[in-house]
Design a protein around this motif. Structure first.
Motif, PDB file in Angstrom:
ATOM      1  N   TYR A 170      10.762   4.747  14.464  1.00 30.48           N
ATOM      2  CA  TYR A 170      10.228   3.731  14.992  1.00 30.48           C
ATOM      3  C   TYR A 170      11.064   3.111  15.843  1.00 30.48           C
ATOM      4  O   TYR A 170      12.335   2.666  15.679  1.00 30.48           O
ATOM      5  N   ASN A 171      10.459   2.558  16.985  1.00 28.40           N
ATOM      6  CA  ASN A 171      11.145   1.690  17.945  1.00 28.40           C
ATOM      7  C   ASN A 171      11.101   0.237  17.269  1.00 28.40           C
ATOM      8  O   ASN A 171      10.126  -0.410  17.402  1.00 28.40           O
ATOM      9  N   LEU A 172      12.268  -0.191  16.734  1.00 30.27           N
ATOM     10  CA  LEU A 172      12.432  -1.285  16.204  1.00 30.27           C
ATOM     11  C   LEU A 172      12.365  -2.531  16.985  1.00 30.27           C
ATOM     12  O   LEU A 172      12.454  -3.764  16.450  1.00 30.27           O
ATOM     13  N   ARG A 173      12.155  -2.396  18.231  1.00 30.83           N
ATOM     14  CA  ARG A 173      12.174  -3.622  18.908  1.00 30.83           C
ATOM     15  C   ARG A 173      10.568  -3.990  19.118  1.00 30.83           C
ATOM     16  O   ARG A 173      10.175  -5.032  19.524  1.00 30.83           O
ATOM     17  N   LYS A 174       9.701  -3.055  18.649  1.00 31.28           N
ATOM     18  CA  LYS A 174       8.385  -3.412  18.444  1.00 31.28           C
ATOM     19  C   LYS A 174       8.033  -4.410  17.687  1.00 31.28           C
ATOM     20  O   LYS A 174       8.670  -4.007  16.291  1.00 31.28           O
ATOM     21  N   PRO A 175       7.329  -5.543  17.805  1.00 31.39           N
ATOM     22  CA  PRO A 175       6.923  -6.478  16.583  1.00 31.39           C
ATOM     23  C   PRO A 175       6.260  -5.884  15.257  1.00 31.39           C
ATOM     24  O   PRO A 175       6.568  -6.061  14.089  1.00 31.39           O
ATOM     25  N   MET A 176       5.540  -4.933  15.461  1.00 27.61           N
ATOM     26  CA  MET A 176       4.697  -4.141  14.553  1.00 27.61           C
ATOM     27  C   MET A 176       5.733  -3.469  13.504  1.00 27.61           C
ATOM     28  O   MET A 176       5.242  -3.228  12.214  1.00 27.61           O
ATOM     29  N   PHE A 177       6.763  -2.888  13.940  1.00 29.13           N
ATOM     30  CA  PHE A 177       7.889  -2.440  13.019  1.00 29.13           C
ATOM     31  C   PHE A 177       8.919  -3.143  12.510  1.00 29.13           C
ATOM     32  O   PHE A 177       9.888  -2.414  11.887  1.00 29.13           O
ATOM     33  N   ALA A 178       9.074  -4.420  12.803  1.00 31.30           N
ATOM     34  CA  ALA A 178      10.223  -5.231  12.544  1.00 31.30           C
ATOM     35  C   ALA A 178      10.091  -5.503  11.123  1.00 31.30           C
ATOM     36  O   ALA A 178      11.336  -5.547  10.692  1.00 31.30           O
ATOM     37  N   ASP A 179       8.986  -5.499  10.277  1.00 33.81           N
ATOM     38  CA  ASP A 179       9.114  -5.536   9.020  1.00 33.81           C
ATOM     39  C   ASP A 179       9.202  -4.255   8.391  1.00 33.81           C
ATOM     40  O   ASP A 179       8.450  -3.514   8.466  1.00 33.81           O
ATOM     41  N   LYS A 180      10.214  -4.271   7.402  1.00 34.01           N
ATOM     42  CA  LYS A 180      10.568  -2.902   6.702  1.00 34.01           C
ATOM     43  C   LYS A 180       9.281  -2.573   5.782  1.00 34.01           C
ATOM     44  O   LYS A 180       9.424  -1.364   5.645  1.00 34.01           O
ATOM     45  N   ARG A 181       8.679  -3.639   5.204  1.00 33.73           N
ATOM     46  CA  ARG A 181       7.514  -3.033   4.381  1.00 33.73           C
ATOM     47  C   ARG A 181       6.676  -2.290   5.200  1.00 33.73           C
ATOM     48  O   ARG A 181       5.913  -1.085   4.655  1.00 33.73           O
TER      49      ARG A 181
ATOM     50  N   LEU B 122       1.725  -2.897   0.172  1.00 29.03           N
ATOM     51  CA  LEU B 122       3.076  -3.469   1.172  1.00 29.03           C
ATOM     52  C   LEU B 122       2.325  -3.919   2.515  1.00 29.03           C
ATOM     53  O   LEU B 122       2.982  -4.957   2.898  1.00 29.03           O
ATOM     54  N   LEU B 123       1.594  -3.284   3.082  1.00 31.15           N
ATOM     55  CA  LEU B 123       0.927  -3.538   4.241  1.00 31.15           C
ATOM     56  C   LEU B 123       0.221  -4.917   4.092  1.00 31.15           C
ATOM     57  O   LEU B 123       0.319  -5.911   5.179  1.00 31.15           O
ATOM     58  N   GLY B 124      -0.463  -5.054   3.105  1.00 36.84           N
ATOM     59  CA  GLY B 124      -1.202  -6.366   2.909  1.00 36.84           C
ATOM     60  C   GLY B 124      -0.103  -7.598   2.618  1.00 36.84           C
ATOM     61  O   GLY B 124      -0.319  -8.701   3.313  1.00 36.84           O
ATOM     62  N   GLU B 125       0.873  -7.278   2.181  1.00 37.79           N
ATOM     63  CA  GLU B 125       1.994  -8.270   1.885  1.00 37.79           C
ATOM     64  C   GLU B 125       2.638  -8.577   3.156  1.00 37.79           C
ATOM     65  O   GLU B 125       3.208  -9.791   3.402  1.00 37.79           O
ATOM     66  N   ALA B 126       2.760  -7.539   4.261  1.00 39.52           N
ATOM     67  CA  ALA B 126       3.350  -7.948   5.533  1.00 39.52           C
ATOM     68  C   ALA B 126       2.221  -8.502   6.624  1.00 39.52           C
ATOM     69  O   ALA B 126       2.507  -8.561   7.709  1.00 39.52           O
ATOM     70  N   GLY B 127       1.183  -8.892   5.978  1.00 41.62           N
ATOM     71  CA  GLY B 127       0.116  -9.613   6.855  1.00 41.62           C
ATOM     72  C   GLY B 127      -1.073  -8.726   7.385  1.00 41.62           C
ATOM     73  O   GLY B 127      -1.960  -9.122   8.002  1.00 41.62           O
ATOM     74  N   TRP B 128      -1.112  -7.404   6.995  1.00 40.02           N
ATOM     75  CA  TRP B 128      -1.992  -6.510   7.557  1.00 40.02           C
ATOM     76  C   TRP B 128      -3.077  -6.300   6.449  1.00 40.02           C
ATOM     77  O   TRP B 128      -3.164  -5.319   5.778  1.00 40.02           O
ATOM     78  N   ALA B 129      -3.922  -7.465   6.495  1.00 38.04           N
ATOM     79  CA  ALA B 129      -4.609  -7.284   5.095  1.00 38.04           C
ATOM     80  C   ALA B 129      -6.053  -7.313   5.362  1.00 38.04           C
ATOM     81  O   ALA B 129      -7.040  -7.055   4.461  1.00 38.04           O
ATOM     82  N   THR B 130      -6.705  -7.553   6.654  1.00 38.11           N
ATOM     83  CA  THR B 130      -7.997  -7.435   6.968  1.00 38.11           C
ATOM     84  C   THR B 130      -8.403  -6.306   7.860  1.00 38.11           C
ATOM     85  O   THR B 130      -7.413  -5.723   8.357  1.00 38.11           O
ATOM     86  N   ARG B 131      -9.511  -6.000   7.928  1.00 42.62           N
ATOM     87  CA  ARG B 131     -10.001  -4.745   8.735  1.00 42.62           C
ATOM     88  C   ARG B 131     -11.001  -5.235   9.675  1.00 42.62           C
ATOM     89  O   ARG B 131     -11.937  -5.978   9.535  1.00 42.62           O
ATOM     90  N   ASN B 132     -10.984  -4.441  10.738  1.00 46.44           N
ATOM     91  CA  ASN B 132     -12.334  -4.436  11.685  1.00 46.44           C
ATOM     92  C   ASN B 132     -13.418  -3.763  11.533  1.00 46.44           C
ATOM     93  O   ASN B 132     -13.278  -2.803  10.491  1.00 46.44           O
ATOM     94  N   LYS B 133     -14.457  -3.632  12.415  1.00 53.78           N
ATOM     95  CA  LYS B 133     -15.497  -2.872  12.075  1.00 53.78           C
ATOM     96  C   LYS B 133     -15.081  -1.308  11.929  1.00 53.78           C
ATOM     97  O   LYS B 133     -16.188  -0.547  11.195  1.00 53.78           O
TER      98      LYS B 133
ATOM     99  N   LYS C 232      -4.203  -7.857  12.206  1.00 53.68           N
ATOM    100  CA  LYS C 232      -3.100  -8.851  11.862  1.00 53.68           C
ATOM    101  C   LYS C 232      -3.100  -9.745  13.150  1.00 53.68           C
ATOM    102  O   LYS C 232      -2.691  -9.108  14.313  1.00 53.68           O
ATOM    103  N   ASP C 233      -3.094 -11.233  13.208  1.00 52.91           N
ATOM    104  CA  ASP C 233      -3.307 -12.035  14.091  1.00 52.91           C
ATOM    105  C   ASP C 233      -4.200 -11.609  15.101  1.00 52.91           C
ATOM    106  O   ASP C 233      -3.978 -11.773  16.473  1.00 52.91           O
ATOM    107  N   GLY C 234      -5.304 -10.925  14.754  1.00 52.11           N
ATOM    108  CA  GLY C 234      -6.294 -10.535  15.934  1.00 52.11           C
ATOM    109  C   GLY C 234      -6.031  -9.159  16.577  1.00 52.11           C
ATOM    110  O   GLY C 234      -6.819  -8.788  17.310  1.00 52.11           O
ATOM    111  N   LYS C 235      -5.069  -8.721  15.943  1.00 53.42           N
ATOM    112  CA  LYS C 235      -4.654  -7.079  16.842  1.00 53.42           C
ATOM    113  C   LYS C 235      -4.742  -6.170  15.725  1.00 53.42           C
ATOM    114  O   LYS C 235      -4.243  -5.991  14.604  1.00 53.42           O
ATOM    115  N   PRO C 236      -5.276  -4.906  16.176  1.00 49.80           N
ATOM    116  CA  PRO C 236      -5.445  -3.989  15.033  1.00 49.80           C
ATOM    117  C   PRO C 236      -4.033  -3.070  15.204  1.00 49.80           C
ATOM    118  O   PRO C 236      -3.418  -3.016  16.173  1.00 49.80           O
TER     119      PRO C 236
END
Length: 541
Positions: free
Chosen positions: A287-298, A352-363, A369-373
């Protein structure tokens, strides 16, 4: 890959479990009466094209596998994986382990006829330490406090403190000082027209097609029996296999499907010998840990739990391998057998993803998370069917939990130059080859995240840094074992990689070639003693 790649040429294969053992043994009995003869060519099919034939500038296995026949180090591994002399006749180590004195072989010649001396070793040492040299392998040599060459055939290094991989590090290829001193190594013609001391001399390179080497008749260990070694660059394994059956190549690495299902006929087994053994290699998602989506170890933990590694071993490797849980080879002394974090559990992954903020889904059912898939691209190299299949299975499993994964397959040189070196990627699906020493400073230490360095995912952890430093700074094996066990625990928790699987090596070699003697080091360690009997040699190559 330091010893990971610099010693790739010395430890290409580790362990042995030859297939078709009865067939191989019976053939060897018949062939033992054949008389060794000079001549013929061995044509090997290879997926990747080298980036450079100056080993200290290369970080890809294709470059090192070719360079391994052109250059020598001061030491190498023998068939039983013991360190023995190469350009060094022998060496003395001081009682405190801080000084190594190498006694160099006399009469060794570079391919252009110049004599090999301690000047060449000193040049290689200096250029690899030079901050202007874009090499991933400097760190081991920065541990040297002082180097000296008291005469033409003696080279001595002094270390400021214990450095466990010291002796093995001198397996690095030695370069010709008389051709490189005072010049910019990055623009040297040796990158495409190398001069070494090894068993084969460079003849030609047709980009994208082949590299031809010719045997060194003056090689200090004896003239190789095989006159030419030809690397044919064939980026597709299916095409390569067709070339093997048609006689266009003599040797390749089989895919699991080819090994298990396509190479068991009587006709094939009369023409070729197959081998199978474990190798010190693991395949991973980095994982490219510089990318925000991978910053959370969860998030990284969740991705690992959403991937069924047993499914990969069975579906991709057809059982010819085993799951990976960390960066060390099972069965080696540094491997922690209790380190098996985050087993397959997609339900817990979603939590774990829900705890990290990835809790909702698009259509489309993709996590938001924060409006981004939640979507990213896995990049891997073309020609490696196993990695592509693994990426597809991972894509399917992650889609099940709401992660949208795209796959991009790239030509090897482009993958390295345009994506890895520039850090322009989301996730890579690649593999590391490892040496016998468990030191992995170059991959995991936070100081190794710069351009051309091997911690390209950007992993930084102060405790890991400390463990890596402690692990290489003592000769006490039990202490080192404790450090590396703890290192595996932290990497298991942090999941900078999802460690996927450890594939078996599956080489196949034309039965024309005799002298292939499997050993713990695999089959390539004694290549200069392979031969084809005179009446079976092909002359139209």
């Amino acid at each position: 890959m330091k010893r990971l790649l610099s010693l790739f040429s010395l430890v290409i294969f580790f362990g042995l479990s030859a297939c078709n053992q009865q067939k191989t043994e019976s053939q060897n009995i018949i062939k033992s009466a054949d008389k060794p003869a000079y001549g013929d060519s061995l044509i090997e099919g290879t997926i990747g094209e080298p980036s450079t034939l100056i080993p200290i500038l290369a970080s890809d296995s294709a470059s090192h596998s070719v360079a391994a026949l052109i250059y020598n180090g001061l030491v190498k591994y023998d068939k039983d994986l013991n360190i023995v002399g190469d350009l060094s006749e022998n060496w003395d180590i001081s009682p405190d382990g801080l000084t190594i004195t190498f006694h160099l072989k006399k009469g060794v010649k570079w391919h252009d006829g110049q004599e090999f001396t301690s000047r060449d070793v000193m040049y290689t040492y200096n250029v690899i330490r030079n901050p202007k040299t874009p090499t991933a392998y400097a760190e081991d040599f920065m541990q040297v406090k002082k180097a000296e060459a008291p005469d033409k055939y003696t080279f001595r290094v002094h270390y400021a403190k214990p450095f466990a991989p010291a002796l093995a590090s001198w397996g690095m290829s030695i370069l010709p000082a008389h051709l490189l001193e005072g010049k910019d190594i990055t623009t040297s013609s040796l990158a495409r027209n190398p001069i070494g001391t090894g068993p084969y001399k460079f003849k030609s390179w047709v980009p994208g097609q082949k590299i031809i080497l010719e045997s060194n008749h003056e090689y200090f260990e004896g003239r190789p029996f095989i006159d030419r070694y030809i690397y044919r660059i064939i980026p597709d394994s299916s095409t390569m296999y067709m070339e093997l059956k048609a006689g266009g190549i003599d040797m390749m690495d089989l895919t699991p499907v080819q090994y298990q299902r396509q190479t068991n006929s009587k006709e094939f087994l009369q023409r070729f010998n197959k081998y199978r053994y474990p190798v010190p290699t693991y395949t991973y998602l980095g994982y490219n840990l510089r990318k925000p989506m991978f910053a959370d170890k969860r998030v990284r933990q969740a991705i690992t739990m959403a991937i069924d590694k047993d499914e990969l071993v069975q579906g991709v490797l057809l059982g010819l391998g085993q799951p990976a849980h960390g960066p060390f080879q099972p069965g080696t002394w540094a491997y922690n057998p209790d380190n098996r974090p985050f087993p397959y559990n997609p339900e817990k992954a979603l939590k774990l993803l829900g705890e990290a903020g990835w809790a909702t889904r698009n259509k489309d059912g993709i996590l938001m998370k924060d409006g981004k898939p939640f979507q990213f691209t896995i990049i891997t190299n073309q020609g490696n069917d196993e990695r592509i299949k693994a990426a597809q299975i991972i894509q399917y499993r992650l889609r099940k939990i709401g992660i949208d994964v795209k796959i991009r397959v790239l030509e090897w040189a482009s993958l390295l130059t345009n994506y890895i070196d520039t850090r322009n990627f989301d996730v890579v699906l690649m593999a590391w080859g490892l040496s016998q020493d468990p030191d992995q400073y170059e991959i995991w230490h936070s100081s190794k995240t710069g351009p051309k360095e091997l911690n390209f995912v950007g992993f930084k952890n102060s405790e890991v840094d400390r463990l890596l430093e402690e692990g290489r700074s003592t000769f006490d094996k039990e202490k080192r074992k404790k450090y590396y066990f703890k290192l595996q625990e932290i990497l298991g928790e942090e999941q900078p990689y999802t460690f996927l699987y450890i594939p078996d090596a599956l080489p196949v070699v034309s039965a024309r070639f005799r002298g292939v003697k499997p050993a713990p080091a695999g089959i390539g360690y004694n290549f200069i003693r392979w031969y084809v009997p005179k009446d079976e040699q092909l002359t139209d190559r």
